[in-house]
Design a protein around this motif. Structure first.
Motif, PDB file in Angstrom:
ATOM      1  N   ASN A   2     -23.990  -4.736  -5.585  1.00  0.00           N
ATOM      2  CA  ASN A   2     -24.551  -4.952  -6.915  1.00  0.00           C
ATOM      3  C   ASN A   2     -23.720  -5.901  -7.765  1.00  0.00           C
ATOM      4  O   ASN A   2     -24.231  -6.560  -8.657  1.00  0.00           O
ATOM      5  N   ARG A   3     -22.394  -5.914  -7.510  1.00  0.00           N
ATOM      6  CA  ARG A   3     -21.547  -6.806  -8.305  1.00  0.00           C
ATOM      7  C   ARG A   3     -20.356  -7.260  -7.462  1.00  0.00           C
ATOM      8  O   ARG A   3     -20.049  -6.671  -6.435  1.00  0.00           O
ATOM      9  N   ASP A   4     -19.693  -8.290  -7.916  1.00  0.00           N
ATOM     10  CA  ASP A   4     -18.551  -8.868  -7.221  1.00  0.00           C
ATOM     11  C   ASP A   4     -17.310  -7.983  -7.422  1.00  0.00           C
ATOM     12  O   ASP A   4     -16.884  -7.771  -8.558  1.00  0.00           O
ATOM     13  N   PRO A   5     -16.708  -7.453  -6.348  1.00  0.00           N
ATOM     14  CA  PRO A   5     -15.546  -6.569  -6.489  1.00  0.00           C
ATOM     15  C   PRO A   5     -14.216  -7.311  -6.609  1.00  0.00           C
ATOM     16  O   PRO A   5     -13.160  -6.675  -6.631  1.00  0.00           O
ATOM     17  N   THR A   6     -14.229  -8.635  -6.732  1.00  0.00           N
ATOM     18  CA  THR A   6     -12.987  -9.407  -6.744  1.00  0.00           C
ATOM     19  C   THR A   6     -12.052  -8.986  -7.867  1.00  0.00           C
ATOM     20  O   THR A   6     -10.852  -8.804  -7.648  1.00  0.00           O
ATOM     21  N   ASP A   7     -12.566  -8.811  -9.078  1.00  0.00           N
ATOM     22  CA  ASP A   7     -11.704  -8.432 -10.208  1.00  0.00           C
ATOM     23  C   ASP A   7     -11.113  -7.036 -10.012  1.00  0.00           C
ATOM     24  O   ASP A   7      -9.950  -6.795 -10.348  1.00  0.00           O
ATOM     25  N   THR A   8     -11.884  -6.121  -9.452  1.00  0.00           N
ATOM     26  CA  THR A   8     -11.386  -4.767  -9.193  1.00  0.00           C
ATOM     27  C   THR A   8     -10.268  -4.795  -8.164  1.00  0.00           C
ATOM     28  O   THR A   8      -9.228  -4.153  -8.343  1.00  0.00           O
ATOM     29  N   VAL A   9     -10.457  -5.549  -7.091  1.00  0.00           N
ATOM     30  CA  VAL A   9      -9.427  -5.651  -6.051  1.00  0.00           C
ATOM     31  C   VAL A   9      -8.172  -6.316  -6.614  1.00  0.00           C
ATOM     32  O   VAL A   9      -7.050  -5.884  -6.343  1.00  0.00           O
ATOM     33  N   ALA A  10      -8.338  -7.352  -7.425  1.00  0.00           N
ATOM     34  CA  ALA A  10      -7.195  -8.028  -8.037  1.00  0.00           C
ATOM     35  C   ALA A  10      -6.428  -7.074  -8.954  1.00  0.00           C
ATOM     36  O   ALA A  10      -5.195  -7.040  -8.947  1.00  0.00           O
ATOM     37  N   SER A  11      -7.137  -6.277  -9.720  1.00  0.00           N
ATOM     38  CA  SER A  11      -6.489  -5.319 -10.623  1.00  0.00           C
ATOM     39  C   SER A  11      -5.720  -4.266  -9.840  1.00  0.00           C
ATOM     40  O   SER A  11      -4.571  -3.944 -10.167  1.00  0.00           O
ATOM     41  N   LEU A  16      -0.550  -2.012  -7.769  1.00  0.00           N
ATOM     42  CA  LEU A  16       0.292  -1.591  -6.645  1.00  0.00           C
ATOM     43  C   LEU A  16       1.579  -2.405  -6.572  1.00  0.00           C
ATOM     44  O   LEU A  16       2.652  -1.858  -6.303  1.00  0.00           O
ATOM     45  N   ILE A  17       1.477  -3.700  -6.819  1.00  0.00           N
ATOM     46  CA  ILE A  17       2.665  -4.555  -6.798  1.00  0.00           C
ATOM     47  C   ILE A  17       3.613  -4.157  -7.922  1.00  0.00           C
ATOM     48  O   ILE A  17       4.825  -4.055  -7.732  1.00  0.00           O
ATOM     49  N   ARG A  18       3.058  -3.891  -9.105  1.00  0.00           N
ATOM     50  CA  ARG A  18       3.881  -3.505 -10.260  1.00  0.00           C
ATOM     51  C   ARG A  18       4.611  -2.188  -9.999  1.00  0.00           C
ATOM     52  O   ARG A  18       5.767  -2.017 -10.380  1.00  0.00           O
ATOM     53  N   LYS A  19       3.963  -1.239  -9.322  1.00  0.00           N
ATOM     54  CA  LYS A  19       4.557   0.067  -9.051  1.00  0.00           C
ATOM     55  C   LYS A  19       5.503   0.068  -7.852  1.00  0.00           C
ATOM     56  O   LYS A  19       6.141   1.066  -7.569  1.00  0.00           O
ATOM     57  N   SER A  20       5.591  -1.059  -7.144  1.00  0.00           N
ATOM     58  CA  SER A  20       6.354  -1.112  -5.896  1.00  0.00           C
ATOM     59  C   SER A  20       7.864  -1.013  -6.093  1.00  0.00           C
ATOM     60  O   SER A  20       8.584  -0.594  -5.191  1.00  0.00           O
ATOM     61  N   GLY A  21       8.365  -1.434  -7.244  1.00  0.00           N
ATOM     62  CA  GLY A  21       9.805  -1.389  -7.484  1.00  0.00           C
ATOM     63  C   GLY A  21      10.549  -2.553  -6.851  1.00  0.00           C
ATOM     64  O   GLY A  21      11.772  -2.520  -6.740  1.00  0.00           O
ATOM     65  N   LEU A  22       9.844  -3.576  -6.439  1.00  0.00           N
ATOM     66  CA  LEU A  22      10.470  -4.758  -5.858  1.00  0.00           C
ATOM     67  C   LEU A  22      11.073  -5.616  -6.959  1.00  0.00           C
ATOM     68  O   LEU A  22      10.728  -5.466  -8.134  1.00  0.00           O
ATOM     69  N   PRO A  23      11.972  -6.541  -6.596  1.00  0.00           N
ATOM     70  CA  PRO A  23      12.539  -7.451  -7.615  1.00  0.00           C
ATOM     71  C   PRO A  23      11.444  -8.270  -8.298  1.00  0.00           C
ATOM     72  O   PRO A  23      10.427  -8.596  -7.696  1.00  0.00           O
ATOM     73  N   GLU A  25      11.236 -11.405  -9.177  1.00  0.00           N
ATOM     74  CA  GLU A  25      10.882 -12.713  -8.598  1.00  0.00           C
ATOM     75  C   GLU A  25       9.924 -12.552  -7.426  1.00  0.00           C
ATOM     76  O   GLU A  25       9.006 -13.348  -7.245  1.00  0.00           O
ATOM     77  N   MET A  26      10.105 -11.518  -6.631  1.00  0.00           N
ATOM     78  CA  MET A  26       9.217 -11.280  -5.496  1.00  0.00           C
ATOM     79  C   MET A  26       7.846 -10.821  -5.983  1.00  0.00           C
ATOM     80  O   MET A  26       6.815 -11.243  -5.455  1.00  0.00           O
ATOM     81  N   MET A  27       7.837  -9.952  -6.984  1.00  0.00           N
ATOM     82  CA  MET A  27       6.554  -9.481  -7.517  1.00  0.00           C
ATOM     83  C   MET A  27       5.754 -10.627  -8.114  1.00  0.00           C
ATOM     84  O   MET A  27       4.536 -10.676  -7.980  1.00  0.00           O
ATOM     85  N   GLY A  28       6.436 -11.581  -8.746  1.00  0.00           N
ATOM     86  CA  GLY A  28       5.753 -12.729  -9.334  1.00  0.00           C
ATOM     87  C   GLY A  28       5.058 -13.581  -8.286  1.00  0.00           C
ATOM     88  O   GLY A  28       3.987 -14.140  -8.529  1.00  0.00           O
ATOM     89  N   ARG A  29       5.664 -13.671  -7.094  1.00  0.00           N
ATOM     90  CA  ARG A  29       5.047 -14.460  -6.019  1.00  0.00           C
ATOM     91  C   ARG A  29       3.852 -13.749  -5.406  1.00  0.00           C
ATOM     92  O   ARG A  29       3.014 -14.369  -4.784  1.00  0.00           O
ATOM     93  N   MET A  30       3.773 -12.419  -5.553  1.00  0.00           N
ATOM     94  CA  MET A  30       2.713 -11.647  -4.922  1.00  0.00           C
ATOM     95  C   MET A  30       1.463 -11.499  -5.777  1.00  0.00           C
ATOM     96  O   MET A  30       0.384 -11.272  -5.246  1.00  0.00           O
ATOM     97  N   HIS A  31       1.599 -11.607  -7.090  1.00  0.00           N
ATOM     98  CA  HIS A  31       0.454 -11.376  -7.974  1.00  0.00           C
ATOM     99  C   HIS A  31      -0.636 -12.403  -7.749  1.00  0.00           C
ATOM    100  O   HIS A  31      -0.352 -13.583  -7.564  1.00  0.00           O
ATOM    101  N   PRO A  32      -1.885 -11.961  -7.770  1.00  0.00           N
ATOM    102  CA  PRO A  32      -2.988 -12.922  -7.625  1.00  0.00           C
ATOM    103  C   PRO A  32      -3.074 -13.814  -8.854  1.00  0.00           C
ATOM    104  O   PRO A  32      -3.035 -13.332  -9.977  1.00  0.00           O
ATOM    105  N   GLY A  33      -3.162 -15.114  -8.648  1.00  0.00           N
ATOM    106  CA  GLY A  33      -3.235 -16.054  -9.767  1.00  0.00           C
ATOM    107  C   GLY A  33      -4.600 -16.031 -10.419  1.00  0.00           C
ATOM    108  O   GLY A  33      -4.840 -15.331 -11.391  1.00  0.00           O
TER     109      GLY A  33
END
Length: 82
Positions: A2-11, A16-23, A25-33
């Motif tokens: 019914n709708r595009d799930p891209t925004d939900t998956v990105a969120s 998950l990346i934010r809660k990972s506890g990684l440094p 700089e690494m988290m910044g490289r992983m976030h979807p642009g």
């Protein structure tokens, strides 16, 4: 669908990346642009009768693309070769 799930998956990926506890700089490289849905297209199998299509999925700029790139580079040394 019914709708595009891209925004939900990105969120969810960002959370998950934010809660990972990684440094940071690494988290910044992983976030979807600017996430876009993966593209599905077909390449013809010209050597077969009727030229059926071989499905190809391009995940470039998908919500998990940057995460996959970082994880791939981290896991590369763990591969064993024959």
């Amino acid at each position: 669908m019914n709708r595009d799930p891209t925004d939900t998956v990105a969120s969810k990926t960002s959370n998950l990346i934010r809660k990972s506890g990684l440094p940071e700089e690494m988290m910044g490289r992983m976030h979807p642009g600017a996430p876009a849905p993966p593209r599905l297209y077909g390449l013809p199998k010209i050597h077969k009768e009727g030229a059926p299509l071989r499905p190809i999925v391009s995940a470039i700029n998908s919500p998990t693309y940057n995460l996959a790139k970082v994880l791939s580079s981290l896991m590369a040394p763990l591969r064993w070769t024959m």
